[in-house]
Design a protein around this motif. Structure first.
Motif, PDB file in Angstrom:
ATOM      1  N   LEU A  50       0.814  -1.219   0.000  1.00  0.00           N
ATOM      2  CA  LEU A  50       0.000   0.000   0.000  1.00  0.00           C
ATOM      3  C   LEU A  50       0.844   1.263   0.000  1.00  0.00           C
ATOM      4  O   LEU A  50       0.328   2.346  -0.288  1.00  0.00           O
ATOM      5  N   GLU A  51       2.124   1.168   0.367  1.00  0.00           N
ATOM      6  CA  GLU A  51       2.979   2.353   0.441  1.00  0.00           C
ATOM      7  C   GLU A  51       3.203   2.932  -0.956  1.00  0.00           C
ATOM      8  O   GLU A  51       3.379   2.196  -1.922  1.00  0.00           O
ATOM      9  N   GLY A  52       3.153   4.234  -1.007  1.00  0.00           N
ATOM     10  CA  GLY A  52       3.327   4.929  -2.273  1.00  0.00           C
ATOM     11  C   GLY A  52       2.036   5.136  -3.040  1.00  0.00           C
ATOM     12  O   GLY A  52       2.022   5.849  -4.045  1.00  0.00           O
ATOM     13  N   ARG A  53       0.949   4.542  -2.583  1.00  0.00           N
ATOM     14  CA  ARG A  53      -0.337   4.693  -3.259  1.00  0.00           C
ATOM     15  C   ARG A  53      -1.148   5.829  -2.631  1.00  0.00           C
ATOM     16  O   ARG A  53      -1.014   6.109  -1.437  1.00  0.00           O
ATOM     17  N   ASN A  54      -2.010   6.446  -3.442  1.00  0.00           N
ATOM     18  CA  ASN A  54      -2.950   7.436  -2.928  1.00  0.00           C
ATOM     19  C   ASN A  54      -4.261   6.722  -2.592  1.00  0.00           C
ATOM     20  O   ASN A  54      -4.867   6.080  -3.442  1.00  0.00           O
ATOM     21  N   LEU A  55      -4.694   6.822  -1.328  1.00  0.00           N
ATOM     22  CA  LEU A  55      -5.857   6.073  -0.836  1.00  0.00           C
ATOM     23  C   LEU A  55      -7.105   6.955  -0.675  1.00  0.00           C
ATOM     24  O   LEU A  55      -8.048   6.578   0.006  1.00  0.00           O
ATOM     25  N   SER A  56      -7.098   8.111  -1.334  1.00  0.00           N
ATOM     26  CA  SER A  56      -8.238   9.032  -1.134  1.00  0.00           C
ATOM     27  C   SER A  56      -9.542   8.491  -1.712  1.00  0.00           C
ATOM     28  O   SER A  56     -10.626   8.896  -1.287  1.00  0.00           O
ATOM     29  N   LYS A  57      -9.459   7.558  -2.672  1.00  0.00           N
ATOM     30  CA  LYS A  57     -10.667   7.017  -3.293  1.00  0.00           C
ATOM     31  C   LYS A  57     -10.859   5.534  -3.003  1.00  0.00           C
ATOM     32  O   LYS A  57     -11.730   4.896  -3.605  1.00  0.00           O
ATOM     33  N   VAL A  58     -10.081   4.982  -2.096  1.00  0.00           N
ATOM     34  CA  VAL A  58     -10.203   3.573  -1.751  1.00  0.00           C
ATOM     35  C   VAL A  58     -11.474   3.368  -0.932  1.00  0.00           C
ATOM     36  O   VAL A  58     -11.860   4.216  -0.119  1.00  0.00           O
ATOM     37  N   GLN A  59     -12.170   2.222  -1.150  1.00  0.00           N
ATOM     38  CA  GLN A  59     -13.400   1.891  -0.433  1.00  0.00           C
ATOM     39  C   GLN A  59     -13.184   0.648   0.407  1.00  0.00           C
ATOM     40  O   GLN A  59     -12.344  -0.200   0.092  1.00  0.00           O
ATOM     41  N   ASP A  60     -13.950   0.568   1.523  1.00  0.00           N
ATOM     42  CA  ASP A  60     -13.869  -0.637   2.336  1.00  0.00           C
ATOM     43  C   ASP A  60     -14.759  -1.723   1.728  1.00  0.00           C
ATOM     44  O   ASP A  60     -15.304  -1.563   0.630  1.00  0.00           O
ATOM     45  N   SER A  61     -14.931  -2.834   2.427  1.00  0.00           N
ATOM     46  CA  SER A  61     -15.668  -3.976   1.880  1.00  0.00           C
ATOM     47  C   SER A  61     -17.145  -3.674   1.676  1.00  0.00           C
ATOM     48  O   SER A  61     -17.814  -4.361   0.901  1.00  0.00           O
ATOM     49  N   ASN A  62     -17.680  -2.665   2.368  1.00  0.00           N
ATOM     50  CA  ASN A  62     -19.084  -2.260   2.199  1.00  0.00           C
ATOM     51  C   ASN A  62     -19.260  -1.149   1.181  1.00  0.00           C
ATOM     52  O   ASN A  62     -20.351  -0.614   1.024  1.00  0.00           O
ATOM     53  N   GLY A  63     -18.159  -0.758   0.475  1.00  0.00           N
ATOM     54  CA  GLY A  63     -18.249   0.286  -0.526  1.00  0.00           C
ATOM     55  C   GLY A  63     -18.159   1.690   0.046  1.00  0.00           C
ATOM     56  O   GLY A  63     -18.514   2.652  -0.644  1.00  0.00           O
ATOM     57  N   TYR A  64     -17.667   1.833   1.272  1.00  0.00           N
ATOM     58  CA  TYR A  64     -17.571   3.143   1.917  1.00  0.00           C
ATOM     59  C   TYR A  64     -16.237   3.788   1.539  1.00  0.00           C
ATOM     60  O   TYR A  64     -15.160   3.279   1.889  1.00  0.00           O
ATOM     61  N   ALA A  65     -16.281   4.936   0.816  1.00  0.00           N
ATOM     62  CA  ALA A  65     -15.072   5.693   0.472  1.00  0.00           C
ATOM     63  C   ALA A  65     -14.728   6.591   1.648  1.00  0.00           C
ATOM     64  O   ALA A  65     -15.300   7.667   1.830  1.00  0.00           O
ATOM     65  N   PHE A  66     -13.777   6.151   2.450  1.00  0.00           N
ATOM     66  CA  PHE A  66     -13.500   6.805   3.729  1.00  0.00           C
ATOM     67  C   PHE A  66     -12.519   7.961   3.624  1.00  0.00           C
ATOM     68  O   PHE A  66     -12.275   8.652   4.608  1.00  0.00           O
ATOM     69  N   GLY A  67     -11.902   8.190   2.430  1.00  0.00           N
ATOM     70  CA  GLY A  67     -10.855   9.195   2.299  1.00  0.00           C
ATOM     71  C   GLY A  67     -11.266  10.591   2.740  1.00  0.00           C
ATOM     72  O   GLY A  67     -10.598  11.209   3.587  1.00  0.00           O
ATOM     73  N   PRO A  68     -12.367  11.182   2.196  1.00  0.00           N
ATOM     74  CA  PRO A  68     -12.746  12.551   2.597  1.00  0.00           C
ATOM     75  C   PRO A  68     -13.020  12.669   4.096  1.00  0.00           C
ATOM     76  O   PRO A  68     -12.622  13.653   4.717  1.00  0.00           O
ATOM     77  N   ASP A  69     -13.692  11.673   4.679  1.00  0.00           N
ATOM     78  CA  ASP A  69     -13.968  11.741   6.119  1.00  0.00           C
ATOM     79  C   ASP A  69     -12.684  11.639   6.924  1.00  0.00           C
ATOM     80  O   ASP A  69     -12.532  12.294   7.980  1.00  0.00           O
ATOM     81  N   MET A  70     -11.725  10.849   6.466  1.00  0.00           N
ATOM     82  CA  MET A  70     -10.463  10.711   7.187  1.00  0.00           C
ATOM     83  C   MET A  70      -9.704  12.030   7.188  1.00  0.00           C
ATOM     84  O   MET A  70      -9.164  12.462   8.222  1.00  0.00           O
TER      85      MET A  70
END
Length: 710
Positions: A141-161
């Protein structure tokens, strides 16, 4: 001769009592069944409510446990984050003190995040404030941008984080994320916090599937407790409670049911019983009546009540056989039927005895009435006396003769009335026989007097008709005159209105003539000013003409002097010639202007004279309009004084017309009354003849009665 009325009344009363008893039994049966069903329903609902209260207490205990467990887990995560950040601060201080470079300090922080573990293999991670992964135990995962990654339920947590870490200074997120080196996802609480010194987002988290597993274990314990409690509850004889969930799984089966209870089919709908109960519970209803087939093949009717407990998604329901609800009702109906039959027999015996005692006097007086209808009053009195001697009527007759009537009933009053009727009818018939002869003689005398009165009424009717005809002619003439006066009044009012309108129009015309007079005066004054200005123009033109002559002389002198000067004066000679030409043109233009001014003076003078005449004519018109307005005002005043007189005359004519109409109506009524009187006298003659005939017939009828003469 007579049929016994007491027997017939006894039959009727017995039939009524039997019918009322049967109706009471049927009504009682239906009412008791409804009451028993309602009572059983109340019991089932109250029992289900008790189960719901127990479920609510269990759910509240589960909620408190989950809330405290999550709160403790969150606090533990936050404490671990504080310790981790304090270590990062140590690296930063070493960098600031110059002991290590910034790169070395960051690399040390990265190694700490990759290698640190706590609790159940939980870890830390470091992102930039744009969510670029810098350090993570999963190196891929290092070096990747995770702003649009979703969890197993389809929740894109990047903006909230980013929002919670950078803007709010720290916060929690709930994700469904796989553990390290695993593929299955589990619920997880993540805590993120911004590290402003290096513009990082540092996060950590802990999996909470152990908390949910503990909650599920407590749910199983709750189900065991409910199963134990429900085994002690009984509805009717074999009715029980049970619980199922939204997935139609039976959590607590009814005591005594088979293992395949959840597959029981409702024969009314063809669906499973659990399916229909779920629909009833979802709709917020209570009751479901259904039919099921038992293991021995017999079809039975049952009744269930159900309630949905939304927090757990569970349904609490009851099931009771309908025959157990109806059994007490059937026993009660049988007992009530036996008691009613005994009461019926006793009632019929008492009624027969009472009715016989009541009907004996009626039987006696009915015989008396029979002899009276035949006209044999002597036999009727004998029968009444015999019944009195036997004792049926003695009490009534004795009470009547002594005046003690306070305790009389309807039969006693009937006996009394028959006794009085016999006495009265005997004396009445005797008196009628005596009065018949007197009435016959009086009828003959009355007929003679009526014939004389009829002739006088005919004469009066003829005179009344003539007077009525004259009154109608007077009324018609008065009405015509009244209509004429109405039209005259309307014309007078219209004339007054038109005259008033004419006065207003003349006033408007007068104001217009005044405005015209003022305007003509203004035009006259302006034309006078134009005339004086034109005279001034003439004097100016004369001055210009004189100046042009002087210029012409000067140019001539200049030409002479130029000739004298020779070649030195040639240029000046040319100028003198041009000036002379200009003077000549000016003189010619002056002549034209003088001609035009003369014509304008002539026109303006004529206009002034015409306008003066017009102004005088306007003044005369204004005076004439004023005189005409005064004359019309006088006419209006005369018409307005005439209108009330017309109205007064019209009112008098109306009153006269109404009086004539009333007289005519009264004469018509009098004429009709005379005719009616004549007709009445004719009818009275006929009635007198009929009276004589009736008296004769009455004498014949009365002769039939056999009376006892005093």
């Amino acid at each position: 001769m007579f049929r016994s009325i007491s027997t017939r009344i006894s039959y009727i009363v017995a039939a009524v009592v039997v019918a009322s008893t049967l109706a009471t039994l049927v009504f009682t049966s239906t009412t008791l069944e409804e009451d028993m069903i309602a009572s059983q329903g109340r019991t089932a609902r109250n029992t289900i409510r008790m189960g719901m209260l127990y479920l609510q207490e269990g759910h509240q205990a589960l909620s408190r446990y989950r809330k405290h467990a999550f709160s403790d887990r969150k606090q533990a995560i936050k404490d671990a984050m504080d310790i981790f950040i304090s270590q990062i601060d140590g690296f930063y201080e070493l960098y600031k003190s110059g002991q290590i470079t910034e790169k070395e300090a960051k690399e040390a922080a990265y190694r700490l995040a990759r290698n640190t573990r706590y609790f159940n293999n939980d870890y830390f991670f470091i992102y930039t404030d744009k969510l670029d992964s810098l350090a993570h135990p999963t190196r891929s995962l290092e070096g990747r941008n995770l702003s649009k990654v979703q969890d197993s339920n389809g929740y894109a947590f990047g903006p909230d984080m980013i929002r919670k870490a950078v803007r709010e200074g720290g916060g929690y997120l709930q994700l469904v994320w796989p553990r390290l080196s695993e593929t299955d996802s589990n619920p997880k609480i993540v805590y993120v916090k911004g590290y402003s010194k290096w513009h990082w987002i540092i996060g950590t988290g802990a999996y909470v599937d152990d908390i949910e597993a503990s909650v599920e274990r407590q749910k199983h314990d709750l189900v065991k407790e409910m199963r134990k409690g429900f085994s002690q509850i009984r509805l009717a004889d074999t009715g029980r409670l049970f619980i199922f969930n939204n997935e139609k799984q039976v959590l607590v089966s009814p005591l005594g049911s088979g293992a395949d209870f959840d597959k029981t089919i409702n024969l009314n709908t063809g669906n499973t019983l659990i399916h229909d109960l779920k629909d009833v519970g979802k709709l917020g209803e209570w009751r479901l009546d259904y039919k099921v087939r038992r293991q021995d093949g017999e079809i039975v009717e049952r009744q269930s009540y159900v309630r949905f407990f939304a927090p757990l998604g569970w349904y609490v329901a009851s099931t009771v056989p309908m025959d157990e609800i109806y059994a007490p009702v059937e026993d009660l109906i049988m007992k009530q039927g036996a008691i009613s039959f005994i009461i019926l027999l006793m009632t019929i015996g008492v009624i027969y005895y009472v009715i016989r005692r009541v009907c004996l006097p009626i039987r006696s007086v009915s015989k008396v009435a029979y002899h009276v209808s035949k006209g044999d009053l002597r036999e009727a009195r004998k029968v009444f006396a015999m019944a009195t001697d036997k004792g049926h009527l003695k009490r009534v007759v004795d009470s009547f003769e002594t005046g003690r009537e306070k305790r009389f009933d309807e039969v006693d009053y009937l006996v009394k009335s028959i006794h009085t009727m016999l006495q009265t009818l005997n004396s009445l018939v005797s008196q009628v026989q005596k009065s018949g002869d007197q009435v016959t003689g009086s009828a003959l005398k009355l007929g003679t007097a009526i014939n004389q009165l009829e002739a006088a009424v005919e004469n009066q009717a003829a005179a009344t008709q003539e007077l009525g005809s004259s009154s109608r002619e007077i009324s018609a003439t008065s009405q015509e005159l009244a209509r004429t006066m109405n039209e005259s009044t309307s014309v007078a009012v219209s004339t007054g209105d038109l005259a008033t309108q004419g006065v207003r129009d003349l006033s408007e015309m007068g104001r217009a003539m005044d405005a015209m007079r003022d305007a003509s005066g203004g035009i006259f004054s302006k034309l006078s000013v134009i005339n004086s200005k034109a005279a001034n123009i003439s004097s100016v033109v004369t001055s210009i003409s004189k100046i042009s002559e002087q210029i012409n002389l000067l140019s001539l002198n200049a030409a002479i002097e130029a000739e004298k000067a020779g070649e030195f004066g040639q240029g000046f000679s040319v100028v003198a010639r041009e000036i002379r030409k200009l003077a000549d043109q000016t003189a010619m233009s002056t002549l034209d202007i003088e001609k035009i001014v003369a014509e304008m003076l002539s026109a303006v003078s004529a206009g002034v004279m015409e306008m003066d005449k017009f102004r005088k004519q306007v003044e005369n018109g204004v005076n004439n309009v004023a005189l005409l307005g005064d004359g019309i005002s006088g006419v209006v005043n005369q018409v307005q004084t005439l209108t009330p007189r017309f109205e007064s005359v019209n009112e008098g004519m109306q009153n006269q017309s109404e009086g004539a109409a009333q007289i005519s109506k009264a004469m018509l009524q009098l004429s009709e009354t005379s005719v009616q009187t004549k007709d009445a006298l004719s009818e009275f003659v006929s009635i007198t003849e009929q009276l004589a005939n009736s008296v004769a017939l009455l004498e014949e009828e009365v002769a039939v009665f056999q009376v006892e003469h005093d």
